[in-house]
Design an enzyme around this catalytic site. Sequence first.
Site, PDB file in Angstrom:
ATOM      1  N   ASP A  49       0.851  -1.071  -0.079  1.00 27.70           N
ATOM      2  CA  ASP A  49       0.041  -0.014  -0.002  1.00 27.70           C
ATOM      3  C   ASP A  49       0.940   1.414   0.045  1.00 27.70           C
ATOM      4  OD1 ASP A  49      -2.500  -0.794   0.049  1.00 27.70           O
ATOM      5  OD2 ASP A  49      -2.645  -1.481   1.989  1.00 27.70           O
ATOM      6  N   THR A 142      -6.926  -6.090  -0.704  1.00 28.68           N
ATOM      7  CA  THR A 142      -5.934  -6.705   0.303  1.00 28.68           C
ATOM      8  C   THR A 142      -5.759  -7.909   0.660  1.00 28.68           C
ATOM      9  OG1 THR A 142      -6.621  -5.371   2.292  1.00 28.68           O
ATOM     10  CG2 THR A 142      -5.134  -4.209   1.090  1.00 28.68           C
TER      11      THR A 142
END
Length: 357
Positions: A49, A142
């Site tokens: 990220d 994710t």
Amino acid sequence: MDPSNPYSKEVQLACLTVQRAALLTKRLLEAVDKGSLDKSDSTPVTIADFAAQALIIGAIHKVFPEDEFVGEEDSKALRADPELLERTWELVSTTHLDDKDSEALLYAPKSKEEMLDLIDLGARGKCSLESRAWVLDPVDGTATFMQGQQYAVCLALVENGRQKVGVLGCPNLNLSTGRLREDVVDRDGYGSQVFAVAGQGAWIRKMGRGALLAAERIAQRPQITDPKDLDFVDCGSATSSNTPLHARVASKLGAPWPYTTDLWAAQLRYIAIAVGGCNALIKIPRKASYRSKIWDHAGGMLIAEEVGVKVTDLAGNPVDCSMGRTLAGCYGMIVAPPSIHGRLVEAVKEVMQEQTP
């Protein structure tokens, strides 16, 4: 794409930086596979990220320094954890496209402090009627990213509240079965990139390690009038969606259910509609107060619209992208061909009225 398109510079830059960020995420997954990163905690996702957000914002900010950025991450966790910072910086500073001319178009931070500052640009930005903002989700999905399933690197340009460019890098996209599946992944390559420009259509191309490959225009989705031709994408494990009500809408219409495609990442559901075999999506939130984050939808919505699909809230109103960091004026969502979209709106309305005490 028309070379005279006023957003041609933005499109090229966005496509290149998304491809580089996708390459970064693939490198991280390889590190997990080799055992140099632990899959059991959130470290790989966190690094992905932060690193992808830094590279994307760095490349765009260098060329368009006056533009705003709207991203999910800020640098607090990195500033508080030297080891996490070091691992993130190592990935950012060593990820490059193999093609020198393409890489030369993409700026990258020169120091850890610059990397942290670039990440924070995304945490401060917002969309408005007066802004030109780049909305990004460096890794959408994710949980599935860590499972080696589908995820997306997402970037959109929102100008004065309207989507102008959308680029989704899908590193595991594999359409060999004609349908987007969570577990059917590209094990030999780098997946595909799907992108759109407002009023210009949508395209798909294979991603690689170097220069951008040739893109193919995506055909318009067929218009349908019979609910039996609806083909829904949904997510059975999503905690924010009321899937049982989705089933009741389908039943009221006489549409097929259960849904044929189950995808965790919100942006991948738009890709499923554009190129993955589906043609409709309903999202009825579980809570009346729920509003989506803009980075979970910007870009993907544009791609769906550019292949001839209508995107609205549950009442049939257009989605407003000018209200900060969320889709604050948008309660739920209906995505379907215009020829049948109104019938879904009416069915949703009836189902929700039945829920009212």
